[in-house]
Design an enzyme around this catalytic site. Structure first.
Site: not given
Length: 238
Positions: A142, A54, A144
Site C-alpha cells: 500500500y 471501477d 509503495a
C-alpha cells in the site's frame, strides 16, 4: 458559473467528505464508486451526481470521461488496503496478486482516471490525489503504491501545469472514523497513532476535505507538483 468537480471513491470516508465540501460550495459534483447501491445512496444524500465506475478498469474510466463535458477539479480519492482475493497458486503467486491489487487500487485508479479526463479541463484546473503517510513508513505494498503516486504526480504537474492545471498530493496521516482499517483498529493502536502526532489528536475526513478545497482555490494556483503532509506532525521517518 459553478465548477464541475469529480471525486473518485466518493461514496465513503475521505472521498465522501471531499464531495460534501465542494457540494456545499455549490459545485456540480460527480462521485464515483464501484457499487451501484452506495453510489446511488451517496448521490441522493449529498445532492450530487453519481456514476458507477471501477477506476482501475480502462474501459470504465474512458466511459466516465465521456459523461463529462468539462472539468475544473479532479480528486483521486479511490484506494485503500488491497486484498489479493482467494488463495491459490504458490506463495509468490499470492505475493504478486496482492501487490498488483495494491497498485491497481492506489496508483492506477488515479493514473487512468486522470489520463481519461485531462482533456476535459477548462480554465484553471487542478488534480488532487489522496496519498498516505504509509508512503514513507511501514507501508508495505500500500505504501509503495502511494509513494509511486507522489512520483507520478510530480511528472504529471510538469505535463499539465503549462495548460493551467495544478497537480498535488495530500499525504494523509491517521484518519479516524473511516473503514480504512477494515475492523483492525484497536484502542491500543489508536492511542499509539495519536501519540505520534504533535497535536495529540487523530486526523478527520474534514481535515483532508478542507485541504483539498484550499488546493482548488485561487490562493493555491502557484502550488503544484507537491506532496502536502496532513498528519498533525506525526513522524514520517519511523
Amino acid at each position: 458559473m459553478s465548477r464541475t468537480v469529480l471525486v473518485t471513491g466518493g461514496t465513503s470516508g475521505i472521498g465522501r467528505a471531499v464531495a460534501e465540501r465542494f457540494a456545499a460550495d455549490g459545485a456540480d459534483v460527480v462521485v464515483t464508486g464501484r457499487h451501484q447501491d452506495t453510489v446511488e445512496r451517496t448521490a441522493k444524500e449529498l445532492g450530487v451526481r453519481g456514476v458507477v465506475c471501477d477506476a482501475s478498469d480502462p474501459a470504465q474510466a474512458g466511459a466516465l470521461a465521456e459523461q463529462l463535458e468539462s472539468l475544473q477539479v479532479l480528486v483521486n480519492a479511490a484506494g485503500g488496503l488491497a486484498s489479493a482475493g482467494p488463495g491459490g497458486g504458490s506463495a509468490l503467486d499470492r505475493v504478486l496478486a496482492q501487490w498488483q491489487a495494491a497498485l491497481a487500487q492506489n496508483l492506477l485508479t488515479a493514473v487512468l482516471t486522470t489520463s481519461a479526463v485531462q482533456d476535459r479541463f477548462t480554465g484553471d484546473g487542478c488534480v488532487i490525489s489522496v496519498g498516505s503517510i504509509g508512503a514513507e513508513r511501514r507501508g508495505g505494498s500500500y505504501g509503495a503504491a502511494k509513494a509511486a503516486l507522489a512520483a507520478w504526480n510530480a511528472a504529471l504537474s510538469a505535463d499539465l501545469a503549462p495548460r493551467g492545471v495544478t497537480c498535488n498530493v495530500i499525504s494523509a496521516g491517521y484518519i479516524a472514523g473511516t473503514n480504512f482499517f477494515q475492523g483492525g483498529m484497536t484502542d491500543e493502536r489508536h492511542r499509539t497513532l495519536v501519540d505520534e502526532t504533535h497535536d495529540k489528536r487523530p486526523g478527520t475526513v474534514d481535515d483532508i476535505a478542507a485541504t483539498a478545497y484550499f488546493l482548488a482555490s485561487p490562493g493555491a494556483r502557484h502550488i503544484t507538483g507537491q506532496t502536502l503532509h496532513v498528519n498533525g506532525g506525526a513522524f514520517t521517518t519511523r
